[in-house]
Motif scaffolding. Structure first.
Motif, PDB file in Angstrom:
ATOM      1  N   ILE A  30      32.182  31.378  59.121  1.00 45.26           N
ATOM      2  CA  ILE A  30      31.109  31.946  58.302  1.00 45.26           C
ATOM      3  C   ILE A  30      31.343  33.440  58.063  1.00 45.26           C
ATOM      4  N   LYS A  31      31.765  34.187  59.104  1.00 45.14           N
ATOM      5  CA  LYS A  31      32.011  35.627  58.956  1.00 45.14           C
ATOM      6  C   LYS A  31      33.134  35.897  57.953  1.00 45.14           C
ATOM      7  N   ASN A  32      34.239  35.159  58.062  1.00 47.94           N
ATOM      8  CA  ASN A  32      35.353  35.334  57.130  1.00 47.94           C
ATOM      9  C   ASN A  32      34.949  34.981  55.702  1.00 47.94           C
ATOM     10  N   HIS A  33      34.119  33.975  55.610  1.00 54.12           N
ATOM     11  CA  HIS A  33      33.634  33.553  54.295  1.00 54.12           C
ATOM     12  C   HIS A  33      32.802  34.670  53.648  1.00 54.12           C
ATOM     13  N   ILE A  34      31.919  35.281  54.404  1.00 61.10           N
ATOM     14  CA  ILE A  34      31.065  36.355  53.889  1.00 61.10           C
ATOM     15  C   ILE A  34      31.906  37.538  53.406  1.00 61.10           C
ATOM     16  N   LYS A  35      32.929  37.891  54.147  1.00 63.41           N
ATOM     17  CA  LYS A  35      33.801  39.012  53.779  1.00 63.41           C
ATOM     18  C   LYS A  35      34.485  38.755  52.448  1.00 63.41           C
ATOM     19  N   LYS A  36      35.021  37.571  52.269  1.00 65.22           N
ATOM     20  CA  LYS A  36      35.718  37.247  51.030  1.00 65.22           C
ATOM     21  C   LYS A  36      34.750  37.140  49.856  1.00 65.22           C
ATOM     22  N   SER A  37      33.564  36.660  50.124  1.00 67.71           N
ATOM     23  CA  SER A  37      32.549  36.525  49.078  1.00 67.71           C
ATOM     24  C   SER A  37      32.156  37.889  48.526  1.00 67.71           C
ATOM     25  N   LYS A  38      32.048  38.897  49.393  1.00 69.42           N
ATOM     26  CA  LYS A  38      31.710  40.247  48.943  1.00 69.42           C
ATOM     27  C   LYS A  38      32.784  40.808  48.021  1.00 69.42           C
ATOM     28  N   GLU A  39      34.046  40.570  48.355  1.00 70.73           N
ATOM     29  CA  GLU A  39      35.149  41.041  47.518  1.00 70.73           C
ATOM     30  C   GLU A  39      35.073  40.434  46.122  1.00 70.73           C
ATOM     31  N   LEU A  40      34.780  39.151  46.055  1.00 73.12           N
ATOM     32  CA  LEU A  40      34.692  38.474  44.764  1.00 73.12           C
ATOM     33  C   LEU A  40      33.528  38.989  43.930  1.00 73.12           C
ATOM     34  N   ASN A  41      32.360  39.107  44.530  1.00 72.71           N
ATOM     35  CA  ASN A  41      31.169  39.536  43.801  1.00 72.71           C
ATOM     36  C   ASN A  41      31.315  40.938  43.229  1.00 72.71           C
ATOM     37  N   THR A  42      31.955  41.819  43.984  1.00 72.61           N
ATOM     38  CA  THR A  42      32.174  43.194  43.508  1.00 72.61           C
ATOM     39  C   THR A  42      33.051  43.187  42.261  1.00 72.61           C
ATOM     40  N   GLY A  43      34.132  42.421  42.291  1.00 75.85           N
ATOM     41  CA  GLY A  43      35.048  42.363  41.154  1.00 75.85           C
ATOM     42  C   GLY A  43      34.403  41.783  39.913  1.00 75.85           C
ATOM     43  N   ILE A  44      33.662  40.698  40.058  1.00 77.66           N
ATOM     44  CA  ILE A  44      33.017  40.058  38.909  1.00 77.66           C
ATOM     45  C   ILE A  44      31.957  40.969  38.302  1.00 77.66           C
ATOM     46  N   SER A  45      31.246  41.681  39.142  1.00 71.78           N
ATOM     47  CA  SER A  45      30.221  42.618  38.665  1.00 71.78           C
ATOM     48  C   SER A  45      30.842  43.706  37.791  1.00 71.78           C
ATOM     49  N   GLN A  46      31.985  44.215  38.185  1.00 71.83           N
ATOM     50  CA  GLN A  46      32.666  45.241  37.399  1.00 71.83           C
ATOM     51  C   GLN A  46      33.118  44.690  36.048  1.00 71.83           C
TER      52      GLN A  46
END
Length: 883
Positions: free
Chosen positions: A507-523
């Motif tokens: 779950i922790k690793n999943h959350i970390k990767k999810s944040k990276e994706l959301n930041t990129g898509i937002s930009q």
């Protein structure tokens, strides 16, 4: 009659009582004053009733049997006729009838559903019973039959089982559509809610060959399918089907004692074929069934398909759907064969209403006393599942406390998800784990990114999961493209949490990767809104393309830093996700062109155009590539025209084709394009500066062309003067940037150089004044300034401008243009340079001392400045306004 439920019989008895009483009132109060049916006051009604009477009583004169004729009136007509003849009623009876007319009108469709064996609706029973309960022997209208019926039912509910109704009461189905639809099993409460589902499913069935209703066990799939099937039957002449065949493979049911088997259900392919054969009156042969379906427009309903979903059954559906329409209810879908309709739980109000309807019919005082909020809370813990709610009420009635029922739902979960999870592949389980760990709705693209699975495998496993009821999908509103999100159903969430928990580290690793994706898509989304022609304005139409866009965004960052190898690797990853995504080829071509691989870049652009031949941004970048990299002006002009024709009023398309015309030395065409843009579009300060710079350039180039070959000297000079006039207007409007100033200086230099000898004396003072007036802007480029002064001295033998060189203060400062925020009350602006935007505070402006002066700073005002830093990073210092 034996198939009609007790609830339906009770309704029939009560409504029949009302109907008898209304007809008796007509016989008592109106018929004695008439010799015919004129009191109907409706010729069509007279004709209809007489025809019914004569059909049942051939040879009998209706005029001599008016009391008997009244028996052939419809329910609605009875109280309508009474209301139209109020003069024959007492004043009290007339007023009373008016007060209950709406109640009787509401009961009319209930009466039709009861008598035509159609699915009852939620509230049918309670509405009718409440009305009958309000009737009194002292009412101005005689309700003796209705009241007597009510009292008998109250004393002994089984009384209704002893009643025999006239044949006119339960009318034969008037439809021309043959069917074997069963009596609905939800008559106890009636069909509650789901109006949108009913409408949507009806449309799907009429327009698609195979439609499936997917949902958890007990969610109401069968009830919905049966309700819609009856609605289709009631379409009569407009119904496209001649035959509706109902088959059921439901093998278990949930009771208060647990899960019990149904021994009469279809259990395999052979049973399905046999059931259909019985319905059409043929032999148990597939070929005969298919031949029959080819001749008659048929709808086949297969209820609970998941229990018999074998390859034989799939092949049958695959063959049959070419000849008929098929409706399926199932917990596991068919995939590519079907058009699925996912069924979710009831709404809060519908769930509470269901509990109250059951409690009312079963006379459960405990549940009837519960407030709405408590009923909603109970429904939520039961996932708003109709079967779960009914199971809860029935179990509570056995004496088990409500909280114990809620906390012990193993049988319920097992019933709803039995044999579903165990049939999943390892890949599907991995994706299910990814969605669960996300703890929110996720898109297909997010699943690809977060699960680290190959895109093709991801899609395959998602289809596998969506064929079950473990995950649900939803189309999100408010986006510029269709975005489908996936989430775990409530049932599945509880079931999986108890049996298959996820480890903490995952779950922790999943959350970390999810944040990276959301930041990129937002930009990416921000850039899309800012400028559709920006290099990194990546547009995507689906989830796979969205994740591709994330990789392309990373590729552009690598390219900007000069790491072309890593950039092209990211492009390759994006291509692997969706090879038909045109942005992959646009970005790949741009990076290759920047790297110097022009032939590969050209090939990528062409591949992209094969996929999206009319895409505006792809055409735009290819035209630029052809013009500036390959210097293929004719081809560039061809694509630039395509772009311009699509959006003639966009600054970027106009500038592109104007530059192509300029390169082709079609200066007048270029000038006309820019002039049209300025006339038709309200340009912002930046694009207005660019437009005027283009005009100055084209007028200058046109003037140079004329003066070089000296075919029309005056026309050439006039073109230069038009260029100078535009620059003068921009100076007055404070719309000059460094590029325009440099362009102007170059134009001045060319004019002096090309001015014919015969015009020297005429234009000496004009040029001198031009240079003096615009000294501030010419100062911005010391080399051009020195050339202009030197050439002027040589051309005109005049040293009057030497002092301009001595007054020069240097050119160390940066140049930019002010970009003001929308809010005029801000103490800051941005300064836009050719490469970036830089923050500048009011107090860093050397020339600004008061708030009034600050407010008078014009958007687009040219300034010089030095680079500095503040707490936020890079900023402008020592900002000076250029005149």
């Amino acid at each position: 009659m034996s198939k009609i439920t007790e609830t339906r019989l009770t309704l029939a008895a009560l409504i029949y009582g009302i109907e008898i009483d209304l007809k008796n009132n007509i016989k008592k109060n109106i018929i004695p004053f008439y010799e015919n049916l004129a009191f109907f006051k409706n010729p069509e009604l007279e004709k209809k009733v007489i025809e019914r009477f004569e059909k049942e009583n051939p040879g009998v004169l209706y005029i001599e049997n008016l009391d008997e004729v009244i028996e052939f009136m419809d329910f609605y007509d009875t109280f309508t006729v009474l209301n139209q003849n109020k003069e024959f009623l007492t004043k009290e009876a007339s007023v009373y009838l008016k007060s209950i007319i709406n109640n009787l009108t509401d009961i009319t469709p209930i009466r039709n559903r009861v008598m035509h064996t159609r699915p009852l609706l939620g509230g049918d029973f309670s509405h009718t019973y409440d009305f009958v309960s309000s009737l009194r022997k002292t009412d101005p209208i005689d309700w003796s039959v209705t009241i007597e019926t009510r009292e008998k039912i109250d004393r002994d509910p089984s009384y209704v089982l002893t009643l025999k109704f006239p044949s006119t009461h339960f009318e034969n189905d008037q439809s021309n559509i043959s069917h074997n639809l069963p009596v609905p099993d939800f008559d106890e409460t009636g069909f509650i809610g789901r109006q949108q589902d009913v409408e949507a499913l009806t449309k799907l069935i009429l327009s698609n060959r195979v439609v499936s209703v997917l949902g958890d066990g007990g969610i109401g799939k069968t009830a919905l399918a049966l309700k819609v099937a009856y609605d289709i039957v009631d379409m009569n002449e407009s119904c496209p089907f001649e035959l509706i065949i109902w088959t059921s493979a439901k093998t278990t049911m949930l009771t208060t004692k647990g899960i019990e088997e149904i021994h009469t259900a279809i259990t395999d392919y052979s049973g399905l074929i046999a059931e259909i054969s019985i319905s059409i009156g043929g032999e148990n042969k597939l070929n005969e069934i298919l031949e029959y379906l080819a001749y008659f427009n048929t709808l086949i309903v297969i209820d609970n398909l998941e229990t018999i979903q074998t390859e034989e059954v799939r092949n049958f559906i695959r063959n049959a759907q070419t000849k008929c329409h098929i409706l399926i209810t199932s917990r596991i879908g068919l995939g590519e064969l079907e058009y699925p309709r996912k069924l979710n739980g009831l709404s809060e109000s519908e769930s509470a209403k269901l509990i109250r309807e059951i409690a009312r019919i079963r006379n459960s005082e405990t549940l009837l006393r519960l407030p709405q909020k408590t009923l909603v809370e109970i429904s939520s813990k039961l996932y708003f599942n109709p079967l779960a709610i009914k199971w809860f009420v029935s179990t509570v009635e056995t004496g088990i406390p409500p909280h114990e029922v809620i906390n012990n739902k193993e049988n319920l979960l097992e019933f709803c998800l039995t044999n579903v999870y165990e049939k999943l592949s390892s890949g599907a389980i991995s994706i299910l784990k990814t969605i669960r760990a996300s703890r929110k709705k996720v898109t297909n693209a997010e699943i690809i990114y977060l699960s680290n699975l190959d895109p093709l495998d991801t899609r395959k496993h998602l289809i596998e999961l969506f064929k079950t009821t473990l995950i649900s999908r939803q189309i999100e509103d408010g986006s510029n493209y269709e975005q489908v999100t996936y989430f775990i159903s409530d049932f599945a969430k509880d079931f999986l949490s108890k049996k298959y928990p996820i480890e903490q580290e995952y779950i922790k690793n999943h959350i970390k990767k999810s944040k990276e994706l959301n930041t990129g898509i937002s930009q990416i989304k921000k850039v899309q809104k800012y400028n559709i022609f920006a290099l990194n304005a990546l547009v995507y139409e689906n989830q796979n393309q969205m994740i591709s866009a994330k990789f392309l965004q990373e590729a552009l960052i690598f390219s900007k830093n000069g790491d072309f190898e890593s950039a092209l690797q990211k492009v390759k990853e994006a291509k692997n996700i969706d090879p038909n995504y045109f942005e992959v080829y646009r970005v790949g071509a741009f990076i290759k062109a920047t790297q110097g691989d022009l032939l590969s870049a050209d090939e990528d652009y062409k591949l992209g155009l094969e996929i999206a031949p009319n895409n505006l941004r792809l055409l735009y970048y290819y035209a630029q590539f052809l013009m500036f990299k390959l210097e293929d002006i004719n081809s560039a002009l061809f694509y630039a025209k395509n772009v311009y024709n699509q959006q003639p009023n966009h600054p970027y398309t106009a500038f592109l084709i104007a530059r192509c015309w300029n390169y082709s030395q079609e200066f007048n065409k270029a000038i006309q394009v820019i002039k049209n843009l300025k006339e038709n579009v309200e340009l912002d300060s930046k694009n207005l500066r660019i437009a005027n710079t283009e005009l100055i350039s084209n007028y200058a180039e046109s003037g140079k062309s004329e003066l070089t070959i000296q075919t029309d000297i005056d026309n050439g000079i006039n073109h230069f003067k038009k260029a100078f006039k535009i620059f003068d207007e921009c100076a007055n409007d404070k719309l000059i940037d460094y590029k325009m100033a440099k362009n102007f200086s170059t134009t001045v230099l060319s004019f002096i150089k090309l001015l014919p000898v015969v015009k020297i004396s005429e234009y000496k003072e004009f040029i001198k004044e031009l240079i003096r007036k615009n000294e501030t802007y010419i100062n911005l480029n010391v080399q051009l300034k020195e050339k202009i002064i030197s050439l002027y001295q040589d051309k005109f033998s005049d040293n009057d401008l030497n002092n301009l060189i001595k007054n020069y203060e240097g050119n160390e400062k940066l140049i930019g243009n002010v970009i003001k925020p929308k809010n005029n009350k801000n103490n800051y602006v941005f300064i836009e340079t050719p490469n970036e935007r830089i923050f500048a505070h009011r107090y860093d402006f050397i020339d600004i001392t008061t708030w009034t002066e600050w407010k008078n700073v014009v958007n687009g005002q040219m300034v010089s400045f030095e680079l500095g830093e503040n707490r936020g990073g890079k900023c402008a210092k020592s900002v000076k306004i250029i005149a």
